[in-house]
Design a protein around this motif. Structure first.
Motif, PDB file in Angstrom:
ATOM      1  N   PHE A 185      45.428  31.184  41.193  1.00  6.79           N
ATOM      2  CA  PHE A 185      45.490  30.389  39.970  1.00  6.79           C
ATOM      3  C   PHE A 185      44.086  30.124  39.413  1.00  6.79           C
ATOM      4  O   PHE A 185      43.914  30.042  38.197  1.00  6.79           O
ATOM      5  N   ASP A 186      43.082  29.995  40.280  1.00  6.18           N
ATOM      6  CA  ASP A 186      41.703  29.841  39.810  1.00  6.18           C
ATOM      7  C   ASP A 186      41.250  31.085  39.044  1.00  6.18           C
ATOM      8  O   ASP A 186      40.565  30.976  38.019  1.00  6.18           O
ATOM      9  N   LEU A 187      41.633  32.278  39.537  1.00  5.33           N
ATOM     10  CA  LEU A 187      41.324  33.512  38.821  1.00  5.33           C
ATOM     11  C   LEU A 187      41.970  33.502  37.435  1.00  5.33           C
ATOM     12  O   LEU A 187      41.343  33.859  36.439  1.00  5.33           O
ATOM     13  N   LEU A 188      43.234  33.099  37.393  1.00  2.34           N
ATOM     14  CA  LEU A 188      43.955  33.060  36.118  1.00  2.34           C
ATOM     15  C   LEU A 188      43.339  32.032  35.178  1.00  2.34           C
ATOM     16  O   LEU A 188      43.212  32.281  33.975  1.00  2.34           O
ATOM     17  N   GLU A 189      42.962  30.883  35.714  1.00  2.00           N
ATOM     18  CA  GLU A 189      42.351  29.830  34.892  1.00  2.00           C
ATOM     19  C   GLU A 189      41.047  30.319  34.270  1.00  2.00           C
ATOM     20  O   GLU A 189      40.799  30.115  33.080  1.00  2.00           O
ATOM     21  N   ALA A 190      40.214  30.967  35.070  1.00  2.00           N
ATOM     22  CA  ALA A 190      38.942  31.496  34.549  1.00  2.00           C
ATOM     23  C   ALA A 190      39.200  32.522  33.450  1.00  2.00           C
ATOM     24  O   ALA A 190      38.524  32.520  32.411  1.00  2.00           O
ATOM     25  N   ALA A 191      40.184  33.394  33.662  1.00  2.00           N
ATOM     26  CA  ALA A 191      40.516  34.403  32.654  1.00  2.00           C
ATOM     27  C   ALA A 191      41.027  33.740  31.378  1.00  2.00           C
ATOM     28  O   ALA A 191      40.662  34.135  30.257  1.00  2.00           O
ATOM     29  N   TYR A 192      41.859  32.721  31.540  1.00  2.00           N
ATOM     30  CA  TYR A 192      42.412  31.999  30.392  1.00  2.00           C
ATOM     31  C   TYR A 192      41.291  31.333  29.596  1.00  2.00           C
ATOM     32  O   TYR A 192      41.292  31.361  28.364  1.00  2.00           O
ATOM     33  N   GLN A 193      40.320  30.752  30.288  1.00  2.00           N
ATOM     34  CA  GLN A 193      39.186  30.114  29.612  1.00  2.00           C
ATOM     35  C   GLN A 193      38.343  31.132  28.839  1.00  2.00           C
ATOM     36  O   GLN A 193      37.655  30.772  27.884  1.00  2.00           O
ATOM     37  N   GLU A 194      38.431  32.413  29.259  1.00  2.00           N
ATOM     38  CA  GLU A 194      37.715  33.486  28.550  1.00  2.00           C
ATOM     39  C   GLU A 194      38.551  34.070  27.417  1.00  2.00           C
ATOM     40  O   GLU A 194      38.156  35.051  26.785  1.00  2.00           O
ATOM     41  N   VAL A 199      46.351  41.446  46.562  1.00  2.00           N
ATOM     42  CA  VAL A 199      46.782  40.741  45.355  1.00  2.00           C
ATOM     43  C   VAL A 199      45.563  40.307  44.541  1.00  2.00           C
ATOM     44  O   VAL A 199      45.505  40.531  43.324  1.00  2.00           O
ATOM     45  N   PHE A 200      44.565  39.688  45.194  1.00  2.00           N
ATOM     46  CA  PHE A 200      43.352  39.274  44.497  1.00  2.00           C
ATOM     47  C   PHE A 200      42.684  40.461  43.808  1.00  2.00           C
ATOM     48  O   PHE A 200      42.300  40.370  42.645  1.00  2.00           O
ATOM     49  N   GLU A 201      42.525  41.551  44.566  1.00  2.00           N
ATOM     50  CA  GLU A 201      41.847  42.720  44.017  1.00  2.00           C
ATOM     51  C   GLU A 201      42.581  43.273  42.808  1.00  2.00           C
ATOM     52  O   GLU A 201      41.971  43.642  41.814  1.00  2.00           O
ATOM     53  N   TRP A 202      43.907  43.352  42.902  1.00  2.00           N
ATOM     54  CA  TRP A 202      44.705  43.879  41.794  1.00  2.00           C
ATOM     55  C   TRP A 202      44.558  42.988  40.568  1.00  2.00           C
ATOM     56  O   TRP A 202      44.342  43.482  39.466  1.00  2.00           O
ATOM     57  N   ILE A 203      44.657  41.670  40.736  1.00  2.00           N
ATOM     58  CA  ILE A 203      44.541  40.746  39.603  1.00  2.00           C
ATOM     59  C   ILE A 203      43.145  40.840  38.981  1.00  2.00           C
ATOM     60  O   ILE A 203      43.003  40.924  37.756  1.00  2.00           O
ATOM     61  N   GLU A 204      42.117  40.847  39.804  1.00  2.00           N
ATOM     62  CA  GLU A 204      40.753  40.945  39.280  1.00  2.00           C
ATOM     63  C   GLU A 204      40.566  42.220  38.473  1.00  2.00           C
ATOM     64  O   GLU A 204      39.989  42.213  37.384  1.00  2.00           O
ATOM     65  N   ARG A 205      41.063  43.341  39.003  1.00  2.00           N
ATOM     66  CA  ARG A 205      40.942  44.626  38.310  1.00  2.00           C
ATOM     67  C   ARG A 205      41.748  44.610  37.017  1.00  2.00           C
ATOM     68  O   ARG A 205      41.283  45.054  35.968  1.00  2.00           O
ATOM     69  N   TYR A 206      42.966  44.082  37.069  1.00  2.00           N
ATOM     70  CA  TYR A 206      43.812  44.023  35.878  1.00  2.00           C
ATOM     71  C   TYR A 206      43.136  43.191  34.780  1.00  2.00           C
ATOM     72  O   TYR A 206      43.061  43.608  33.630  1.00  2.00           O
TER      73      TYR A 206
END
Length: 125
Positions: free
Chosen positions: A78-87, A42-49
């Motif tokens: 959610f931390d991954l999503l938060e970082a992406a949102y901040q970008e 799941v992490f890998e897929w989200i990071e790649r997406y």
């Protein structure tokens, strides 16, 4: 892109990815023996997406129970999503719950407190 589907079991949620529509969905209970093993893909897929797709990403959650290690894994997501949102990326979470299960609402609300991206907690019958 490689989508994946992990069938649910008694102790782990069903997880499906849909690259073309920008959706990752999880439903069921999550108390696997090894949450890292379960959520690694799941992490890998989200990071790649988030790195490759120039489209919004939506997490559609119907999680009922999470053990401590699953809570940590979801916090990391959610931390991954938060970082992406901040970008400036468009990310969102929709957490669906049964009105009769207040424990899920409380858990979702605790997660939402730490998130600035769109995070909906939606009841269904």
């Amino acid at each position: 892109m490689n989508d994946f589907s992990i069938p649910g079991s008694q102790s782990s949620p069903a997880i499906q990815s849909d690259w073309n529509n920008g959706v990752l969905s999880m439903q069921g209970d999550s108390y696997p023996e090894n949450s890292y093993e379960l959520f690694h893909q799941v992490f890998e897929w989200i990071e790649r997406y988030l790195a490759e797709a120039a489209r919004p990403l939506s997490l559609e959650l119907r999680l009922l129970y999470l053990n401590t290690s699953s809570i940590k894994a979801v916090m990391d997501i959610f931390d991954l999503l938060e970082a992406a949102y901040q970008e400036g990326k468009h990310v969102a979470v929709n957490w669906y719950y049964d009105k009769r299960n207040e424990r899920v609402v409380e858990l979702a609300e605790e997660f939402k407190e730490d998130c600035t991206f769109p995070f909906m907690i939606v009841s269904h019958d």
